[in-house]
Write a protein that holds these residues in place. Sequence first.
Motif, PDB file in Angstrom:
ATOM      1  N   SER A  32       0.830  -1.212   0.000  1.00  0.00           N
ATOM      2  CA  SER A  32       0.000   0.000   0.000  1.00  0.00           C
ATOM      3  C   SER A  32       0.859   1.254   0.000  1.00  0.00           C
ATOM      4  O   SER A  32       0.582   2.213  -0.741  1.00  0.00           O
ATOM      5  CB  SER A  32      -0.915  -0.010   1.222  1.00  0.00           C
ATOM      6  N   LEU A  33       1.898   1.253   0.829  1.00  0.00           N
ATOM      7  CA  LEU A  33       2.809   2.398   0.888  1.00  0.00           C
ATOM      8  C   LEU A  33       3.433   2.671  -0.470  1.00  0.00           C
ATOM      9  O   LEU A  33       3.399   3.798  -0.988  1.00  0.00           O
ATOM     10  CB  LEU A  33       3.895   2.128   1.932  1.00  0.00           C
ATOM     11  N   LEU A  34       3.998   1.623  -1.079  1.00  0.00           N
ATOM     12  CA  LEU A  34       4.675   1.799  -2.366  1.00  0.00           C
ATOM     13  C   LEU A  34       3.686   2.113  -3.478  1.00  0.00           C
ATOM     14  O   LEU A  34       3.977   2.910  -4.371  1.00  0.00           O
ATOM     15  CB  LEU A  34       5.477   0.538  -2.698  1.00  0.00           C
ATOM     16  N   LEU A  35       2.505   1.487  -3.428  1.00  0.00           N
ATOM     17  CA  LEU A  35       1.502   1.723  -4.471  1.00  0.00           C
ATOM     18  C   LEU A  35       1.005   3.158  -4.424  1.00  0.00           C
ATOM     19  O   LEU A  35       0.896   3.832  -5.455  1.00  0.00           O
ATOM     20  CB  LEU A  35       0.344   0.747  -4.300  1.00  0.00           C
ATOM     21  N   ASN A  36       0.696   3.652  -3.220  1.00  0.00           N
ATOM     22  CA  ASN A  36       0.235   5.041  -3.096  1.00  0.00           C
ATOM     23  C   ASN A  36       1.314   6.025  -3.520  1.00  0.00           C
ATOM     24  O   ASN A  36       1.026   7.030  -4.177  1.00  0.00           O
ATOM     25  CB  ASN A  36      -0.199   5.323  -1.657  1.00  0.00           C
ATOM     26  N   LEU A  37       2.560   5.741  -3.155  1.00  0.00           N
ATOM     27  CA  LEU A  37       3.650   6.622  -3.571  1.00  0.00           C
ATOM     28  C   LEU A  37       3.850   6.569  -5.076  1.00  0.00           C
ATOM     29  O   LEU A  37       4.062   7.594  -5.719  1.00  0.00           O
ATOM     30  CB  LEU A  37       4.939   6.243  -2.850  1.00  0.00           C
ATOM     31  N   THR A  38       3.793   5.356  -5.643  1.00  0.00           N
ATOM     32  CA  THR A  38       3.999   5.207  -7.088  1.00  0.00           C
ATOM     33  C   THR A  38       2.928   5.959  -7.873  1.00  0.00           C
ATOM     34  O   THR A  38       3.216   6.617  -8.871  1.00  0.00           O
ATOM     35  CB  THR A  38       3.976   3.719  -7.475  1.00  0.00           C
ATOM     36  N   MET A  39       1.674   5.872  -7.412  1.00  0.00           N
ATOM     37  CA  MET A  39       0.581   6.526  -8.124  1.00  0.00           C
ATOM     38  C   MET A  39       0.593   8.033  -7.922  1.00  0.00           C
ATOM     39  O   MET A  39       0.065   8.777  -8.747  1.00  0.00           O
ATOM     40  CB  MET A  39      -0.759   5.954  -7.650  1.00  0.00           C
ATOM     41  N   ASP A  40       1.206   8.490  -6.839  1.00  0.00           N
ATOM     42  CA  ASP A  40       1.151   9.908  -6.498  1.00  0.00           C
ATOM     43  C   ASP A  40       2.459  10.636  -6.767  1.00  0.00           C
ATOM     44  O   ASP A  40       2.489  11.852  -6.878  1.00  0.00           O
ATOM     45  CB  ASP A  40       0.795  10.064  -5.013  1.00  0.00           C
ATOM     46  N   ILE A  41       3.555   9.860  -6.883  1.00  0.00           N
ATOM     47  CA  ILE A  41       4.866  10.498  -6.930  1.00  0.00           C
ATOM     48  C   ILE A  41       5.144  11.158  -8.272  1.00  0.00           C
ATOM     49  O   ILE A  41       5.974  12.067  -8.356  1.00  0.00           O
ATOM     50  CB  ILE A  41       5.970   9.462  -6.609  1.00  0.00           C
ATOM     51  N   GLY A  42       4.450  10.691  -9.341  1.00  0.00           N
ATOM     52  CA  GLY A  42       4.710  11.275 -10.654  1.00  0.00           C
ATOM     53  C   GLY A  42       4.492  12.774 -10.676  1.00  0.00           C
ATOM     54  O   GLY A  42       5.372  13.550 -11.066  1.00  0.00           O
ATOM     55  N   ASP A  43       3.298  13.216 -10.238  1.00  0.00           N
ATOM     56  CA  ASP A  43       2.987  14.648 -10.225  1.00  0.00           C
ATOM     57  C   ASP A  43       3.882  15.406  -9.263  1.00  0.00           C
ATOM     58  O   ASP A  43       4.341  16.513  -9.559  1.00  0.00           O
ATOM     59  CB  ASP A  43       1.521  14.862  -9.852  1.00  0.00           C
ATOM     60  N   LYS A  44       4.125  14.811  -8.080  1.00  0.00           N
ATOM     61  CA  LYS A  44       4.939  15.521  -7.085  1.00  0.00           C
ATOM     62  C   LYS A  44       6.374  15.691  -7.569  1.00  0.00           C
ATOM     63  O   LYS A  44       6.973  16.760  -7.419  1.00  0.00           O
ATOM     64  CB  LYS A  44       4.905  14.763  -5.753  1.00  0.00           C
ATOM     65  N   MET A  45       6.936  14.627  -8.148  1.00  0.00           N
ATOM     66  CA  MET A  45       8.303  14.749  -8.642  1.00  0.00           C
ATOM     67  C   MET A  45       8.366  15.697  -9.830  1.00  0.00           C
ATOM     68  O   MET A  45       9.338  16.438  -9.998  1.00  0.00           O
ATOM     69  CB  MET A  45       8.855  13.370  -9.034  1.00  0.00           C
ATOM     70  N   ALA A  46       7.335  15.652 -10.667  1.00  0.00           N
ATOM     71  CA  ALA A  46       7.305  16.574 -11.806  1.00  0.00           C
ATOM     72  C   ALA A  46       7.280  18.017 -11.317  1.00  0.00           C
ATOM     73  O   ALA A  46       7.943  18.892 -11.878  1.00  0.00           O
ATOM     74  CB  ALA A  46       6.093  16.285 -12.690  1.00  0.00           C
ATOM     75  N   ALA A 365      -4.784   0.413   5.225  1.00  0.00           N
ATOM     76  CA  ALA A 365      -4.954   1.603   6.065  1.00  0.00           C
ATOM     77  C   ALA A 365      -3.617   2.045   6.666  1.00  0.00           C
ATOM     78  O   ALA A 365      -3.282   3.233   6.664  1.00  0.00           O
ATOM     79  CB  ALA A 365      -5.963   1.316   7.172  1.00  0.00           C
ATOM     80  N   PHE A 366      -2.850   1.074   7.161  1.00  0.00           N
ATOM     81  CA  PHE A 366      -1.561   1.401   7.765  1.00  0.00           C
ATOM     82  C   PHE A 366      -0.599   1.963   6.710  1.00  0.00           C
ATOM     83  O   PHE A 366       0.091   2.960   6.936  1.00  0.00           O
ATOM     84  CB  PHE A 366      -0.972   0.149   8.419  1.00  0.00           C
ATOM     85  N   GLY A 367      -0.563   1.327   5.546  1.00  0.00           N
ATOM     86  CA  GLY A 367       0.335   1.782   4.477  1.00  0.00           C
ATOM     87  C   GLY A 367      -0.044   3.141   3.938  1.00  0.00           C
ATOM     88  O   GLY A 367       0.826   3.954   3.607  1.00  0.00           O
ATOM     89  N   TYR A 368      -1.365   3.413   3.847  1.00  0.00           N
ATOM     90  CA  TYR A 368      -1.810   4.727   3.364  1.00  0.00           C
ATOM     91  C   TYR A 368      -1.367   5.822   4.326  1.00  0.00           C
ATOM     92  O   TYR A 368      -0.914   6.889   3.908  1.00  0.00           O
ATOM     93  CB  TYR A 368      -3.335   4.729   3.213  1.00  0.00           C
ATOM     94  N   GLY A 369      -1.503   5.552   5.623  1.00  0.00           N
ATOM     95  CA  GLY A 369      -1.045   6.537   6.604  1.00  0.00           C
ATOM     96  C   GLY A 369       0.447   6.774   6.527  1.00  0.00           C
ATOM     97  O   GLY A 369       0.914   7.922   6.571  1.00  0.00           O
ATOM     98  N   MET A 370       1.220   5.697   6.365  1.00  0.00           N
ATOM     99  CA  MET A 370       2.672   5.839   6.280  1.00  0.00           C
ATOM    100  C   MET A 370       3.084   6.568   5.002  1.00  0.00           C
ATOM    101  O   MET A 370       4.027   7.365   5.012  1.00  0.00           O
ATOM    102  CB  MET A 370       3.337   4.458   6.329  1.00  0.00           C
ATOM    103  N   SER A 371       2.387   6.304   3.902  1.00  0.00           N
ATOM    104  CA  SER A 371       2.724   6.996   2.653  1.00  0.00           C
ATOM    105  C   SER A 371       2.466   8.490   2.777  1.00  0.00           C
ATOM    106  O   SER A 371       3.197   9.306   2.219  1.00  0.00           O
ATOM    107  CB  SER A 371       1.928   6.403   1.481  1.00  0.00           C
ATOM    108  N   GLY A 372       1.389   8.861   3.510  1.00  0.00           N
ATOM    109  CA  GLY A 372       1.121  10.281   3.730  1.00  0.00           C
ATOM    110  C   GLY A 372       2.206  10.957   4.530  1.00  0.00           C
ATOM    111  O   GLY A 372       2.639  12.069   4.215  1.00  0.00           O
ATOM    112  N   VAL A 373       2.677  10.267   5.590  1.00  0.00           N
ATOM    113  CA  VAL A 373       3.757  10.827   6.421  1.00  0.00           C
ATOM    114  C   VAL A 373       5.035  10.963   5.601  1.00  0.00           C
ATOM    115  O   VAL A 373       5.715  12.001   5.650  1.00  0.00           O
ATOM    116  CB  VAL A 373       3.993   9.936   7.651  1.00  0.00           C
ATOM    117  N   LEU A 374       5.375   9.932   4.816  1.00  0.00           N
ATOM    118  CA  LEU A 374       6.600   9.966   4.017  1.00  0.00           C
ATOM    119  C   LEU A 374       6.535  11.049   2.947  1.00  0.00           C
ATOM    120  O   LEU A 374       7.505  11.779   2.720  1.00  0.00           O
ATOM    121  CB  LEU A 374       6.829   8.595   3.379  1.00  0.00           C
ATOM    122  N   SER A 375       5.375  11.161   2.283  1.00  0.00           N
ATOM    123  CA  SER A 375       5.221  12.195   1.265  1.00  0.00           C
ATOM    124  C   SER A 375       5.314  13.583   1.876  1.00  0.00           C
ATOM    125  O   SER A 375       5.873  14.506   1.268  1.00  0.00           O
ATOM    126  CB  SER A 375       3.876  12.020   0.554  1.00  0.00           C
TER     127      SER A 375
END
Length: 428
Positions: A32-46, A365-375
């Motif tokens: 979940s952590l990696l999936l949320n980051l992968t789907m969201d990181i494109g725009d943020k890195m851009a 749920a746990f991974g989504y929360g961690m991805s938010g903190v990491l992002s």
Amino acid sequence: MQGRIIAGSFLRDPGKKVLAGVTMLFASALVSLLLNLTMDIGDKMARELSSYGANLLVTPRTRSTGLRIGSVAYNPFEEEAFLEESDLPKIKSIFWRHNITAFAPFLESTAALSNGASVPLVGTYFYRSIPVPGGRTFSTGVKTLYRFWEVEGRFPEDEAETVEVLVGTSLARRLGVRPGEVLTLEDGGSLLVTGILASGGEEDEMILAPLSFVQRHGGLEGKVSYVRVAALTTPEDALARRARRDPGSLTDREWDLWYCTAYVGAIAYQLEEAIPDARVSPVWQVAAGQGEIMTKVQFFLGVITIVATIAAALGISSIMTTVVLERSREIGLMKALGAPRFLILSQFYVEAGVIGILGGAMGWAFGYGMSGVLSLQLFGRGVGFRPVAIPLVLLTSLFCSLFGTWFPSRSSPDSSSRPSSTSATGPA
């Protein structure tokens, strides 16, 4: 009866079921952590990469090609073409207008100082809010476009009563000026130096002033030499490269797909449609670098996700192997009573499915929360909610549980189908 047997299995040996559930929880959390980051990181890195420079250059279509030697520009033609400043809001009117993160116009001129020196003078927006189609305003300028610029002092204000300027670090060294000093022009005008600019580029040899002042200074009201634009783009693929080489080779369907994808070439084409007599050229060094970095990061995150999935499946397989061996007598008794093979196997698959779904739901749920903190730590903003990630994580967790159960469940029942001599005849 089948339900009672499965429920009894959870009640008789909850420890191993909890261990399997925890294994799926952490594996699903990582997915979940990696999936949320992968789907969201494109725009943020851009967005992060777009702060390191414009990837599109807008020039007049009839603009002559000049020659620059050092900080001095030479033009072989007497007539110079310009863009209209009034056309700039049209940059935010294209199909991919929301992908335009910043732009800044530039007007090149020269200034004669009171000491007889002639220096390059460039007008631009430092930070201005301009009206765009739709009744909205858009804040932009070099302060947004080039966030990596280092300024000793502060950025000038575009609408200040006194003309405020930035002086490039190399030029400031030669002129011996510091922030707060005033440069006097040959015609009696004055420029307040609010900052010394270190850009690492040609701007280090220039004076940057508000666009409106340079337009008045050169008698070019409403004119712009060129515009630099930063846009969020999609990495180029085979379709984008074909369109770049030969747009006429695309079919109607391919053309629509290319036009409606945020390729740097498609955005450049749409800007040319919006701005009259403009030529828009991608800055390929920047655009290609941004696309390559995002592709590699997303590939790296995808590989880690696959590895995490395989590791979770192996962990479940190890736990279920132990469970099957411990229940060999029960399996043998069921076979002896005539229970069909699929009924025996279904017990293990149902147990694994329940563990996979519960562990996957908590892991998401746990991974989504961690991805938010990491992002938040990396980019200063959390991840967006991606509903599609929920079924993907649950399906991945379910697959891991079922796949990890497949080997032990298929190998043990056959070998345990006959009761041992000890269980059939009693102790020797």
